[in-house]
Enzyme design. Structure first.
Site, PDB file in Angstrom:
ATOM      1  CE  LYS A   1       3.373  12.278  -8.979  1.00  0.00           C
ATOM      2  NZ  LYS A   1       4.831  12.183  -8.835  1.00  0.00           N
TER       3      LYS A   1
ATOM      4  N   GLY B   1       0.964  -1.077   0.236  1.00  0.00           N
ATOM      5  CA  GLY B   1       0.122   0.171  -0.002  1.00  0.00           C
ATOM      6  C   GLY B   1       0.786   1.376   0.014  1.00  0.00           C
ATOM      7  CG  ASP B   2       0.481   4.076   2.397  1.00  0.00           C
ATOM      8  OD1 ASP B   2      -0.870   4.250   1.960  1.00  0.00           O
ATOM      9  OD2 ASP B   2       0.552   3.459   3.428  1.00  0.00           O
TER      10      ASP B   2
ATOM     11  CD  GLN C   1      -7.107  -1.070   1.067  1.00  0.00           C
ATOM     12  OE1 GLN C   1      -7.826  -1.763   0.266  1.00  0.00           O
ATOM     13  NE2 GLN C   1      -7.332  -0.101   1.692  1.00  0.00           N
TER      14      GLN C   1
ATOM     15  N   GLY D   1       1.766   5.276  -3.988  1.00  0.00           N
ATOM     16  CA  GLY D   1       1.611   6.359  -4.911  1.00  0.00           C
ATOM     17  C   GLY D   1       0.498   6.242  -6.031  1.00  0.00           C
ATOM     18  CE  LYS D   2      -3.104   2.073  -3.543  1.00  0.00           C
ATOM     19  NZ  LYS D   2      -1.807   1.997  -2.502  1.00  0.00           N
TER      20      LYS D   2
ATOM     21  CB  ALA E   1      -7.834   3.660   0.553  1.00  0.00           C
ATOM     22  N   GLY E   2      -5.801   5.667   1.818  1.00  0.00           N
ATOM     23  CA  GLY E   2      -5.545   7.096   2.118  1.00  0.00           C
ATOM     24  C   GLY E   2      -4.744   7.576   0.675  1.00  0.00           C
ATOM     25  CG  HIS E   3      -5.677   6.636  -2.739  1.00  0.00           C
ATOM     26  ND1 HIS E   3      -6.497   5.624  -3.795  1.00  0.00           N
ATOM     27  CD2 HIS E   3      -5.084   5.432  -1.915  1.00  0.00           C
ATOM     28  CE1 HIS E   3      -6.286   4.403  -3.312  1.00  0.00           C
ATOM     29  NE2 HIS E   3      -5.706   4.093  -2.189  1.00  0.00           N
ATOM     30  CB  THR E   4      -1.305  11.948  -0.983  1.00  0.00           C
ATOM     31  OG1 THR E   4      -1.428  11.100   0.153  1.00  0.00           O
ATOM     32  CG2 THR E   4      -1.254  13.223  -0.627  1.00  0.00           C
TER      33      THR E   4
ATOM     34  N   GLY F   1       8.135   8.571 -10.561  1.00  0.00           N
ATOM     35  CA  GLY F   1       8.044   9.723  -9.629  1.00  0.00           C
ATOM     36  C   GLY F   1       9.111  10.535  -9.282  1.00  0.00           C
TER      37      GLY F   1
END
Ligand code: GDP
Ligand code: IMO
Ligand code: MG
Length: 430
Positions: free
Chosen positions: A29, A23-24, A232, A26-27, A50-53, A420
């Site tokens: 973005k 997880g995390d 995830q 960078g999905k 989920a936390g998508h930045t 990235g």
């Protein structure tokens, strides 16, 4: 489905963005970048864990349940039947975005078959973790496990139930009475208050709850583009991840079809992996750096959870685990993220082999006992010790950064199409 529809369903283009690690990656973005050219972005699993930045012109947005296509006004967004949805959180998330001018009418569709995640699921999640003591999973405490358990136990309430509030209220009352009578429940839910809350939520979401499976089937049949946004990571998949230190849904490609209600079809499967590895929560992590270097990467990479704020564990890139995930997902292109975080390092290590009891293994062990025994074997590559943030083409990157990328491509047999180099939407080399 008649043959006519069947052949038409292959006309559209289905793309997926899936995390290849824990997880995390960078999905969010990448989904935001690709969403500019997509007609639909759809979440097929998970919930507010989920936390998508996304960062656009210095403005940071963290999405938990909303698909990462919402910032593009022409893109329609779907929360599919495979998701577990906490409606008060969803409404808050929408309100935050409305302040930024984002509109949802006619562009957010919520599956009538998606599972509703209630506050009691969160409480049950917390209780289960507390019971496990030092063996806890380290969940996000967003109620994910209990909500999916209710779904497979055939007792959950679904979004479609909200469309007939009278029967919804009867079902919710019965479920809350049951919850309130659980032994050891530290407090009682106020049933009338919960019912009133959901009556209000149902009104606010009117017009958005519908058969999203049909919408997406029609869209694909009409030749439209659909992006399935993973949540995830593949190593948190309930079957293929580091069980039991996983989430409670299928996070890999197979669930795109059942979690959205579309037929299996050709998939452009993009895998997202960091140039190093992170993990939040407990569980095995063979390439973890528990030393100063791990701390340095955490600080430079700002590796603190987008959902819970917990420090993320950091380590070297694990190509054995990444290859395992890529095979499960049919990955045909990779987005390597956060390359810039390694800019200062003189040397970079990458795991290319797993040894179990001294023997090389080609796949990942199924049991946690074996996974914990895995010994990672590393290869060392030279760092580039140069700024990469201005690169917009992979060929602009320093030579040693390109060598690192080529090493990954060769090992996985998959091209790296995006790299990235910073948090901003624009900070991507192609
Ligand atoms: P997701 O859950 O896969 O969408 O990823 P998260 O948003 O939880 O975590 C990724 C973090 O890395 C976020 O803070 C992003 O803003 C940040 N990020 C994404 N890509 C890059 C990159 O290429 N470089 C840097 N420095 N940060 C990035
Ligand atoms: P995104 O979509 C990172 C982890 C939790 C815990 C385990 C189980 O932002 O990549 P859960 O609450 O799902 O029952 O927790 O899974 N986890 C994540 N880790 N990113 C996520 O989502 C995660 N969603 C769940 O930390 O280890
Ligand atoms: Mg995240």
């Amino acid at each position: 489905m008649n043959s006519n529809q069947n052949s038409a369903s292959a006309a559209g283009k289905l793309t997926a963005v899936l995390g290849l690690n824990w997880g995390d990656e960078g999905k969010g973005k990448l989904v935001d970048i690709l969403a500019g050219k997509m007609q639909f972005v759809a979440r097929f699993g998970g919930g507010a864990n989920a936390g998508h930045t996304i960062v656009v012109d210095g403005q940071k947005v963290v999405l938990h349940q909303l698909p990462s296509g919402v910032l593009h006004p022409q893109t329609k967004n779907v929360i599919g039947n495979g998701c577990v949805v906490h409606l008060p959180t969803l409404i808050d998330e929408m309100a935050e975005l409305e302040k930024l001018g984002v509109k949802f009418v006619d562009r957010l569709f919520l599956s009538d078959r998606a599972t509703i995640l209630f506050d009691f699921h969160k409480e049950l999640d917390g209780l289960a973790e507390a019971k496990l003591g030092d063996k806890k999973i380290g969940t996000t405490k967003r109620g994910i496990g209990p909500a999916y358990s209710d779904r497979v136990n055939r007792r959950s309430l679904r979004m479609g139930d909200l469309l007939n509030f009278e029967t919804f209220a009867v079902k919710l009352r019965a479920r809350l009475e049951e919850i309130n009578s659980i032994e050891g429940m530290p407090f009682k839910f106020n049933i009338e208050r919960e019912i009133t809350l959901y009556e209000d939520l149902a009104e606010r979401l009117e017009g958005m709850i519908c058969d999203t499976s049909e919408i997406l089937q029609n869209a694909l049949a009409d030749g439209k583009t659909v992006l399935a946004e993973g949540a995830q990571g593949s190593l948190l998949d309930v079957d293929f991840g580091t069980f039991p230190f996983v989430t409670s849904s299928t996070t890999t490609a197979g669930n795109i079809f059942s979690g959205l209600g579309i037929a299996p079809q050709n998939l452009n499967s993009i895998g997202v992996a960091k140039a190093y590895t992170t993990r939040v929560g407990a569980g095995p992590f063979p390439t973890e750096l528990t030393n100063e270097l791990g701390e340095k990467i955490r600080q430079i990479g700002a590796e603190f959870g987008a959902t819970t704020g917990r420090p993320r564990r950091c380590g070297w890139m694990d190509l054995v685990a990444t290859r395992f995930a890529a095979r499960l997902n049919g990955t045909n292109a990779i987005n390597l993220t956060k390359l810039d975080v390694l800019n200062d390092l003189p040397e970079i290590q990458v795991c290319t082999k797993y040894l179990l009891d001294g023997e090389e293994i080609s796949s990942l062990p199924a049991t946690i006992e074996d996974y914990e025994k895995v010994e990672p074997i590393f290869e060392t590559l030279l760092g580039w010790q140069a700024d990469t943030s201005a690169a917009r083409k992979i060929s602009d990157l320093p030579k040693n950064a390109q060598k690192y990328i080529q090493f990954i491509e060769k090992f996985l047999g998959i091209p790296v199409r995006w790299v990235g180099v910073g948090v901003e939407r624009s900070a991507m080399a192609e």
